[in-house]
Design a protein around this motif. Structure first.
Motif, mmCIF file in Angstrom:
data_model
loop_
_atom_site.group_PDB
_atom_site.id
_atom_site.type_symbol
_atom_site.label_atom_id
_atom_site.label_comp_id
_atom_site.label_asym_id
_atom_site.label_seq_id
_atom_site.Cartn_x
_atom_site.Cartn_y
_atom_site.Cartn_z
ATOM 1 N N ALA A 114 13.181 115.838 -52.190
ATOM 2 C CA ALA A 114 12.819 115.555 -50.809
ATOM 3 C C ALA A 114 12.054 114.244 -50.720
ATOM 4 O O ALA A 114 11.211 113.944 -51.573
ATOM 5 C CB ALA A 114 11.976 116.682 -50.219
ATOM 6 N N TYR A 115 12.374 113.477 -49.693
ATOM 7 C CA TYR A 115 11.552 112.336 -49.299
ATOM 8 C C TYR A 115 11.298 112.460 -47.802
ATOM 9 O O TYR A 115 12.239 112.448 -46.998
ATOM 10 C CB TYR A 115 12.211 110.995 -49.601
ATOM 11 C CG TYR A 115 11.453 109.861 -48.953
ATOM 12 C CD1 TYR A 115 10.129 109.602 -49.319
ATOM 13 C CD2 TYR A 115 12.027 109.099 -47.950
ATOM 14 C CE1 TYR A 115 9.408 108.604 -48.695
ATOM 15 C CE2 TYR A 115 11.302 108.086 -47.325
ATOM 16 C CZ TYR A 115 9.997 107.842 -47.699
ATOM 17 O OH TYR A 115 9.270 106.873 -47.077
ATOM 18 N N LEU A 116 10.032 112.599 -47.415
ATOM 19 C CA LEU A 116 9.636 112.726 -46.016
ATOM 20 C C LEU A 116 8.688 111.593 -45.662
ATOM 21 O O LEU A 116 7.648 111.422 -46.294
ATOM 22 C CB LEU A 116 8.950 114.071 -45.755
ATOM 23 C CG LEU A 116 9.673 115.341 -46.218
ATOM 24 C CD1 LEU A 116 8.862 116.574 -45.833
ATOM 25 C CD2 LEU A 116 11.076 115.418 -45.613
ATOM 26 N N ALA A 117 9.058 110.821 -44.661
ATOM 27 C CA ALA A 117 8.206 109.720 -44.218
ATOM 28 C C ALA A 117 7.097 110.241 -43.311
ATOM 29 O O ALA A 117 7.224 111.300 -42.700
ATOM 30 C CB ALA A 117 9.040 108.682 -43.468
ATOM 31 N N GLY A 118 6.026 109.492 -43.224
ATOM 32 C CA GLY A 118 4.949 109.822 -42.291
ATOM 33 C C GLY A 118 3.719 110.421 -42.927
ATOM 34 O O GLY A 118 2.830 110.915 -42.224
ATOM 35 N N LEU A 119 3.624 110.383 -44.259
ATOM 36 C CA LEU A 119 2.480 110.996 -44.932
ATOM 37 C C LEU A 119 1.169 110.318 -44.547
ATOM 38 O O LEU A 119 0.110 110.948 -44.509
ATOM 39 C CB LEU A 119 2.676 110.932 -46.448
ATOM 40 C CG LEU A 119 1.674 111.690 -47.316
ATOM 41 C CD1 LEU A 119 1.674 113.173 -46.963
ATOM 42 C CD2 LEU A 119 1.991 111.498 -48.799
ATOM 43 N N SER A 120 1.234 109.022 -44.226
ATOM 44 C CA SER A 120 0.004 108.284 -43.909
ATOM 45 C C SER A 120 -0.247 108.160 -42.414
ATOM 46 O O SER A 120 -1.099 107.383 -41.990
ATOM 47 C CB SER A 120 0.071 106.879 -44.528
ATOM 48 O OG SER A 120 1.183 106.158 -44.033
ATOM 49 N N LEU A 121 0.501 108.929 -41.595
ATOM 50 C CA LEU A 121 0.261 108.869 -40.154
ATOM 51 C C LEU A 121 -1.169 109.302 -39.831
ATOM 52 O O LEU A 121 -1.693 110.228 -40.447
ATOM 53 C CB LEU A 121 1.223 109.800 -39.412
ATOM 54 C CG LEU A 121 2.631 109.276 -39.107
ATOM 55 C CD1 LEU A 121 3.450 110.378 -38.464
ATOM 56 C CD2 LEU A 121 2.571 108.067 -38.192
ATOM 57 N N PRO A 122 -1.827 108.658 -38.851
ATOM 58 C CA PRO A 122 -3.153 109.121 -38.413
ATOM 59 C C PRO A 122 -3.042 110.484 -37.741
ATOM 60 O O PRO A 122 -1.939 110.956 -37.448
ATOM 61 C CB PRO A 122 -3.587 108.030 -37.418
ATOM 62 C CG PRO A 122 -2.322 107.381 -36.969
ATOM 63 C CD PRO A 122 -1.388 107.451 -38.139
ATOM 64 N N PRO A 123 -4.170 111.165 -37.498
ATOM 65 C CA PRO A 123 -4.136 112.536 -36.966
ATOM 66 C C PRO A 123 -3.289 112.701 -35.721
ATOM 67 O O PRO A 123 -2.663 113.726 -35.533
ATOM 68 C CB PRO A 123 -5.615 112.832 -36.685
ATOM 69 C CG PRO A 123 -6.338 111.995 -37.677
ATOM 70 C CD PRO A 123 -5.529 110.732 -37.808
ATOM 71 N N THR A 124 -3.248 111.726 -34.813
ATOM 72 C CA THR A 124 -2.385 111.804 -33.639
ATOM 73 C C THR A 124 -1.619 110.505 -33.527
ATOM 74 O O THR A 124 -2.200 109.435 -33.462
ATOM 75 C CB THR A 124 -3.206 112.020 -32.359
ATOM 76 O OG1 THR A 124 -3.957 113.215 -32.498
ATOM 77 C CG2 THR A 124 -2.282 112.152 -31.150
ATOM 78 N N ARG A 125 -0.294 110.635 -33.515
ATOM 79 C CA ARG A 125 0.537 109.436 -33.527
ATOM 80 C C ARG A 125 1.839 109.720 -32.823
ATOM 81 O O ARG A 125 2.457 110.744 -33.050
ATOM 82 C CB ARG A 125 0.805 109.007 -34.973
ATOM 83 C CG ARG A 125 1.772 107.839 -35.141
ATOM 84 C CD ARG A 125 1.153 106.533 -34.651
ATOM 85 N NE ARG A 125 2.092 105.422 -34.825
ATOM 86 C CZ ARG A 125 2.132 104.642 -35.890
ATOM 87 N NH1 ARG A 125 1.299 104.851 -36.885
ATOM 88 N NH2 ARG A 125 2.998 103.643 -35.963
ATOM 89 N N HIS A 126 2.252 108.804 -31.953
ATOM 90 C CA HIS A 126 3.545 108.948 -31.299
ATOM 91 C C HIS A 126 4.610 108.316 -32.176
ATOM 92 O O HIS A 126 4.562 107.127 -32.460
ATOM 93 C CB HIS A 126 3.543 108.271 -29.928
ATOM 94 C CG HIS A 126 4.792 108.489 -29.147
ATOM 95 N ND1 HIS A 126 5.076 109.677 -28.522
ATOM 96 C CD2 HIS A 126 5.843 107.677 -28.917
ATOM 97 C CE1 HIS A 126 6.242 109.590 -27.913
ATOM 98 N NE2 HIS A 126 6.725 108.383 -28.135
ATOM 99 N N ASN A 127 5.547 109.106 -32.616
ATOM 100 C CA ASN A 127 6.610 108.631 -33.491
ATOM 101 C C ASN A 127 7.762 108.109 -32.638
ATOM 102 O O ASN A 127 8.376 108.849 -31.893
ATOM 103 C CB ASN A 127 7.094 109.796 -34.371
ATOM 104 C CG ASN A 127 8.067 109.341 -35.433
ATOM 105 O OD1 ASN A 127 8.673 108.283 -35.312
ATOM 106 N ND2 ASN A 127 8.196 110.151 -36.477
ATOM 107 N N ARG A 128 8.074 106.830 -32.737
ATOM 108 C CA ARG A 128 9.080 106.227 -31.867
ATOM 109 C C ARG A 128 10.473 106.826 -32.095
ATOM 110 O O ARG A 128 11.286 106.870 -31.188
ATOM 111 C CB ARG A 128 9.143 104.715 -32.104
ATOM 112 C CG ARG A 128 7.887 103.991 -31.677
ATOM 113 C CD ARG A 128 7.988 102.511 -31.967
ATOM 114 N NE ARG A 128 9.116 101.915 -31.249
ATOM 115 C CZ ARG A 128 9.536 100.683 -31.485
ATOM 116 N NH1 ARG A 128 8.959 99.954 -32.425
ATOM 117 N NH2 ARG A 128 10.545 100.196 -30.799
#
Length: 283
Positions: A206-220
Motif C-alpha cells: 500500500a501507498y497512501l498519500a496525505g500522511l503529513s496533512l495538518p489536522p484539518t485540510r481540504h483535499n483538492r
C-alpha cells in the motif's frame, strides 16, 4: 481508447445527434446509441457534475451495466441515488473520479494514460488517479509491471470498493501481488484491511498519500473536508489498520520499489515487459 484497440461504438451528447467530424457516431440519447450498436459493455461518463445522475440513470435504463464516472465533484446525494438504482439492476459503478480499467498491452476501458503502464503481475487498486500513473511508472522501471489497474474512484462516496476487487485479484492467476493506492478522505482502506486479514493470501502493498496533512485540510482531489488523525479517513489511521492486517506499507512513493523488492525477493513476481516489447506481443 480506440488507438489501444477498444471498440468505441457510440457517443451521446444532447443536441449533437448526427454531428459530423468524428469516426464515432453521435446520438442524442443512450437508447439510440444502444439501438445502433447493440449490447454495450461500459458507459464512460464525462459530463458536468450536476448531469452525472441523469447520464447514469439513462445508461442503466438502456441496459448498460457498467459505468465509469470520470467526473469529479458530483453532488453526494446524486451519487447515493445513482448507486441505489445500480444496486437494484446489478450495475457496477466506478467513480466518481475514476479512470476506469486498464490491462496493460490488452484492454483500456477509461482514460488511463497507457504509456505509464507495463504488463506484469502486480494488480493495482487505486482510489487516487493523480498518483496511479506515477506509482506504476516507478514500479515498472524497477521491473514490476501490472496485471490490471482498477480505478475505484477518488471521492468519499464511490460505486465500488476494495473488497470485491481484492477477491478478484486473489483468484486471478495472472496476479501475484496486489498494491493499494489511496489518499486521505477517499477509499475505505480500514474495511479493506479486515478483508485482507481474513481472505487474501497474496502479498499486499500500500501507498497512501496525505500522511503529513495538518489536522484539518481540504483535499483538492476529493471535494470534502478531511481531518487527519481524527477518524478512519485519515492516512495515519488507514496505514495503521493495513499494517495490522499484514499489508506492507510504504511511507513515501520513492520507498515503494525497495519494499516490493524486499518482500518478493524470495518469490519474485513476473518482471515488467518493456513498452516496445509489450506492443509487439499484443499485435
Amino acid at each position: 481508447m480506440r488507438a489501444y484497440g477498444t471498440q468505441v461504438v457510440a457517443g451521446v451528447r444532447s443536441g449533437w445527434g448526427g454531428a459530423d467530424g468524428s469516426t464515432t457516431p453521435t446520438f442524442d440519447l443512450v437508447e439510440q446509441a444502444v439501438a445502433h450498436a447493440g449490447d454495450i459493455d461500459l458507459s464512460l461518463i464525462f459530463v458536468e457534475p450536476y448531469r452525472v445522475l441523469d447520464a447514469g440513470l439513462e445508461a442503466i435504463a438502456s441496459g448498460i451495466h457498467q459505468l465509469a464516472i470520470a467526473t469529479c465533484g458530483v453532488p453526494p446525494l446524486d451519487i447515493v441515488r445513482l448507486l441505489r438504482q445500480a444496486e437494484g439492476t446489478n450495475t457496477t459503478v466506478f467513480g466518481p473520479g475514476s479512470a476506469g480499467i486498464l490491462v496493460p498491452g490488452k484492454v483500456l476501458l477509461g482514460i488511463h494514460e497507457p504509456q505509464f503502464f507495463q504488463p506484469g503481475s502486480l494488480g493495482i487498486l487505486s482510489c487516487s488517479d493523480a498518483l496511479t500513473a506515477g506509482v506504476a511508472q516507478l514500479l515498472g522501471r524497477a521491473g514490476y509491471g501490472q496485471s490490471i489497474v482498477v480505478s475505484l474512484g477518488s471521492e468519499a462516496i464511490a460505486g465500488t470498493s476494495y473488497e470485491p476487487w481484492l477477491e478478484v485479484l486473489e483468484r486471478d492467476p495472472n496476479t501475484e501481488a496486489i498494491l493499494l493506492v489511496g489518499q486521505a478522505g477517499s477509499g475505505d482502506e480500514v474495511a479493506a484491511a479486515d478483508f485482507i486479514a481474513s481472505d487474501v493470501g497474496k502479498p499486499v502493498f500500500a501507498y497512501l498519500a496525505g500522511l503529513s496533512l495538518p489536522p484539518t485540510r481540504h483535499n483538492r482531489a476529493t471535494p470534502h473536508l478531511t481531518r487527519s488523525g481524527a477518524d478512519d479517513s485519515s492516512t495515519a489511521n488507514k496505514l495503521a489498520a493495513l499494517s495490522r492486517a499484514g499489508v506492507h506499507c510504504a511511507p513515501n512513493m520513492d520507498r515503494l520499489p525497495e519494499i516490493v523488492r524486499n518482500i518478493l525477493s524470495q518469490s519474485p513476481i513476473q518482471p515488467a515487459i518493456p513498452c516496445d516489447e509489450a506492443a509487439l506481443s499484443s499485435d
